[in-house]
Motif scaffolding. Structure first.
Motif, PDB file in Angstrom:
ATOM      1  N   LEU A 172     -11.305   2.919   0.905  1.00 26.13           N
ATOM      2  CA  LEU A 172     -11.521   3.147  -0.528  1.00 26.13           C
ATOM      3  C   LEU A 172     -12.033   1.859  -1.149  1.00 26.13           C
ATOM      4  O   LEU A 172     -11.756   0.766  -0.639  1.00 26.13           O
ATOM      5  CB  LEU A 172     -10.202   3.501  -1.228  1.00 26.13           C
ATOM      6  N   PRO A 173     -12.751   1.924  -2.259  1.00 21.90           N
ATOM      7  CA  PRO A 173     -13.045   0.694  -2.994  1.00 21.90           C
ATOM      8  C   PRO A 173     -11.752  -0.022  -3.371  1.00 21.90           C
ATOM      9  O   PRO A 173     -10.736   0.622  -3.666  1.00 21.90           O
ATOM     10  CB  PRO A 173     -13.793   1.192  -4.238  1.00 21.90           C
ATOM     11  N   LEU A 174     -11.783  -1.340  -3.348  1.00 22.65           N
ATOM     12  CA  LEU A 174     -10.571  -2.114  -3.620  1.00 22.65           C
ATOM     13  C   LEU A 174      -9.999  -1.828  -5.006  1.00 22.65           C
ATOM     14  O   LEU A 174      -8.784  -1.879  -5.198  1.00 22.65           O
ATOM     15  CB  LEU A 174     -10.876  -3.604  -3.484  1.00 22.65           C
ATOM     16  N   GLY A 175     -10.862  -1.551  -5.958  1.00 21.37           N
ATOM     17  CA  GLY A 175     -10.375  -1.250  -7.303  1.00 21.37           C
ATOM     18  C   GLY A 175      -9.489  -0.027  -7.337  1.00 21.37           C
ATOM     19  O   GLY A 175      -8.532   0.045  -8.124  1.00 21.37           O
ATOM     20  N   ASP A 176      -9.790   0.957  -6.492  1.00 17.99           N
ATOM     21  CA  ASP A 176      -8.944   2.154  -6.395  1.00 17.99           C
ATOM     22  C   ASP A 176      -7.738   1.901  -5.506  1.00 17.99           C
ATOM     23  O   ASP A 176      -6.631   2.371  -5.791  1.00 17.99           O
ATOM     24  CB  ASP A 176      -9.763   3.324  -5.826  1.00 17.99           C
ATOM     25  N   LEU A 177      -7.940   1.161  -4.427  1.00 16.32           N
ATOM     26  CA  LEU A 177      -6.863   0.912  -3.470  1.00 16.32           C
ATOM     27  C   LEU A 177      -5.726   0.107  -4.093  1.00 16.32           C
ATOM     28  O   LEU A 177      -4.554   0.356  -3.818  1.00 16.32           O
ATOM     29  CB  LEU A 177      -7.426   0.174  -2.263  1.00 16.32           C
ATOM     30  N   HIS A 178      -6.084  -0.875  -4.952  1.00 18.32           N
ATOM     31  CA  HIS A 178      -5.085  -1.781  -5.522  1.00 18.32           C
ATOM     32  C   HIS A 178      -4.920  -1.594  -7.029  1.00 18.32           C
ATOM     33  O   HIS A 178      -3.892  -1.121  -7.494  1.00 18.32           O
ATOM     34  CB  HIS A 178      -5.488  -3.241  -5.255  1.00 18.32           C
ATOM     35  N   GLY A 179      -5.928  -1.992  -7.794  1.00 19.91           N
ATOM     36  CA  GLY A 179      -5.772  -2.121  -9.243  1.00 19.91           C
ATOM     37  C   GLY A 179      -5.437  -0.836  -9.959  1.00 19.91           C
ATOM     38  O   GLY A 179      -4.454  -0.759 -10.717  1.00 19.91           O
ATOM     39  N   LEU A 202       0.832  -1.205   0.000  1.00 19.88           N
ATOM     40  CA  LEU A 202       0.000   0.000   0.000  1.00 19.88           C
ATOM     41  C   LEU A 202       0.867   1.255   0.000  1.00 19.88           C
ATOM     42  O   LEU A 202       0.530   2.258  -0.651  1.00 19.88           O
ATOM     43  CB  LEU A 202      -0.936  -0.001   1.203  1.00 19.88           C
ATOM     44  N   GLU A 203       1.985   1.218   0.711  1.00 17.35           N
ATOM     45  CA  GLU A 203       2.884   2.378   0.708  1.00 17.35           C
ATOM     46  C   GLU A 203       3.490   2.578  -0.678  1.00 17.35           C
ATOM     47  O   GLU A 203       3.612   3.717  -1.153  1.00 17.35           O
ATOM     48  CB  GLU A 203       3.974   2.197   1.757  1.00 17.35           C
ATOM     49  N   ARG A 204       3.884   1.483  -1.328  1.00 15.41           N
ATOM     50  CA  ARG A 204       4.415   1.608  -2.694  1.00 15.41           C
ATOM     51  C   ARG A 204       3.367   2.195  -3.640  1.00 15.41           C
ATOM     52  O   ARG A 204       3.688   2.960  -4.545  1.00 15.41           O
ATOM     53  CB  ARG A 204       4.841   0.232  -3.216  1.00 15.41           C
ATOM     54  N   LEU A 205       2.116   1.799  -3.421  1.00 19.81           N
ATOM     55  CA  LEU A 205       1.037   2.276  -4.285  1.00 19.81           C
ATOM     56  C   LEU A 205       0.583   3.685  -3.933  1.00 19.81           C
ATOM     57  O   LEU A 205      -0.159   4.309  -4.689  1.00 19.81           O
ATOM     58  CB  LEU A 205      -0.170   1.331  -4.191  1.00 19.81           C
ATOM     59  N   GLY A 206       1.002   4.181  -2.772  1.00 16.60           N
ATOM     60  CA  GLY A 206       0.576   5.501  -2.332  1.00 16.60           C
ATOM     61  C   GLY A 206      -0.850   5.537  -1.817  1.00 16.60           C
ATOM     62  O   GLY A 206      -1.465   6.604  -1.749  1.00 16.60           O
ATOM     63  N   THR A 207      -1.386   4.371  -1.410  1.00 23.77           N
ATOM     64  CA  THR A 207      -2.770   4.317  -0.932  1.00 23.77           C
ATOM     65  C   THR A 207      -2.851   3.952   0.552  1.00 23.77           C
ATOM     66  O   THR A 207      -3.936   3.667   1.055  1.00 23.77           O
ATOM     67  CB  THR A 207      -3.586   3.302  -1.756  1.00 23.77           C
TER      68      THR A 207
END
Length: 439
Positions: free
Chosen positions: A207-214, A67-72
């Motif tokens: 957040l919705p998972l689609g925004d959090l991850h994908g 999540l840190e790498r993704l900035g979320t």
């Protein structure tokens, strides 16, 4: 030097980002029109809906690092300390809240005060917890027996198994106590419940998972110079290595197969993975989520567990979904074999009355919408004997590696296990590329 990663779930995303951070070009191949794998979202009547409820624990360090790498990472809420209210039809059965004592003592007061159980059973749970603390989850003999059998042999009567251990372990392992391997259950208990004081604190996406991850992963990979191929089906992997994608071979210096075990068995040749015929025996276990939209708030907690009811866990998804009025609850059903084939109408007939039994305010509320999401192959079946069927990341063919929560990560089939597998595969790829350069 370039790497092709097949599979855009959390394992593939983690591998791609880890390789890009050290300057290795990656191409990520995903058959679906999005990244995120089993963690995704869709829109229904103006609401953002997750395909299923996913949570994590503070001890899930690899996932939190992703999540840190993704900035979320700012878009999740983690409890200040482990705290779960357990509902029973007609009222609150009990509450499990860790103390501020150092681990592993922090959970013992919660077990001793757990009012869902008689005092004698609470004392037995404390003794069982101390026995769990002494276990080696990697011991082969623990992989051969069920968690239910081990708990019964250590003084846990049916009520304690049903109203304490099963709500916790079924959610973690997607298996009932009598179907879950004790090795995996022991790992969860030792690491989360009986490890560091804060290890079991629960994290929930905001957040919705689609925004959090994908969506975040797609952006990060492309910003880092990576190539993402969506709606791209990998048809074969050759020992060169090459990946045949939609009929076109892609050359690479290394390949990571970050796909479910059924797909990996299909893509990997016998010379690469001579044990691939054993992977289908891992099977698949379903998860069902029943989504209920009420015209008013009926639950004043972010989530709760339930006993004495078909409801296992219920989550408030109002804010992440964007619902402006009323309340959106998601009932998460693990080990859902009994529910997976039922129609939405049949599930409604069960769970609307059950929610009314658990939540007094729901008896006076109107259901505005109800729908169901099903993940038929949510995890592999983490049954006795399954550990022996989980392969490592390396294969017999240099340059071809495996990733996925089903591989031998040392963790159950979870988001944490998926991320750890991707990081392991990326580490082995880096070592392989160094060896290639030195030839």
């Amino acid at each position: 030097m370039s790497v092709v990663i097949v599979g855009g779930g959390l394992a593939g995303i983690s591998a791609a980002l880890a390789l890009q951070e050290v300057g290795v070009p990656v191409t990520l191949v995903e058959a679906r029109p999005r990244l995120g794998g089993a963690t995704h979202s869709f829109h229904r009547r103006g609401l953002a809906v997750d395909n299923g409820q996913h949570v994590f624990l503070r001890c899930c360090t690899a996932y939190r690092g992703l999540l840190e790498r993704l900035g979320t990472h700012h878009h999740v809420h983690v409890q200040d300390r482990f705290d779960v209210t357990v509902l029973r039809p007609g009222g609150v059965a009990g509450r499990l809240r860790r103390s501020r004592l150092p681990g592993p003592l922090h959970m013992l007061p919660a077990l001793a005060r757990y009012s869902a159980l008689p005092v004698a059973d609470r004392l037995r749970t404390v003794r069982a917890a101390l026995a769990l603390r002494r276990l080696d989850p990697g011991a082969p003999e623990l992989d051969e027996i069920s968690a239910g059998r081990w708990l019964a042999a250590h003084g846990q009567r049916e009520r304690a198994r049903r109203e304490l251990w099963e709500p916790l372990l079924m959610a973690a392992l997607n298996a009932g106590l009598d179907e879950a391997a004790m090795g995996a259950a022991g790992m969860v208990c030792r690491t989360a419940l009986l490890g560091r004081r804060d290890a079991a604190d629960i994290g929930v996406p905001a957040l919705p998972l689609g925004d959090l991850h994908g969506a975040a992963a797609l952006r990060r990979i492309e910003e880092g110079g990576g190539n993402v191929l969506l709606r791209a089906r990998a048809e074969a992997v050759t020992a060169d290595p090459k990946v045949v994608v939609n009929g076109t071979p892609l050359g690479a210096d290394a390949v990571i197969l970050a796909v479910p075990h059924e797909a990996a068995a299909r893509l990997a040749g016998e010379e690469t993975c001579p044990d691939r015929d054993r992977w289908p025996a891992l099977g698949a276990a379903p998860i069902v989520n029943v989504h209920v939209i009420y015209d008013r708030p009926v639950l004043d907690l972010p989530f709760a567990a339930a006993v004495g009811s078909p409801v296992q866990w219920v989550f408030d998804r109002t804010a992440p979904s964007g619902l402006a009025e009323g309340q959106y609850l998601a009932v998460s059903l693990s080990a859902a074999d009994r529910w997976i084939e039922l129609s939405t109408a049949e599930l409604r007939a069960v769970f609307v009355p059950e929610l009314a039994r658990l939540l007094p305010a729901a008896r006076h509320a109107r259901v505005l919408d109800l729908f169901v999401t099903r993940e038929r192959r949510a995890t592999f079946r983490q049954a006795p004997g399954s550990t022996a069927g989980r392969p490592g990341a390396a294969t017999r063919t240099p340059g071809i590696f495996l990733a996925g929560a089903w591989t031998a990560t040392g963790w159950p089939d979870t988001m944490e296990g998926a991320v750890r597998s991707g990081l392991t595969a990326a580490r082995l790829v880096r070592r392989h590329l160094r060896e290639v350069r030195q030839r």
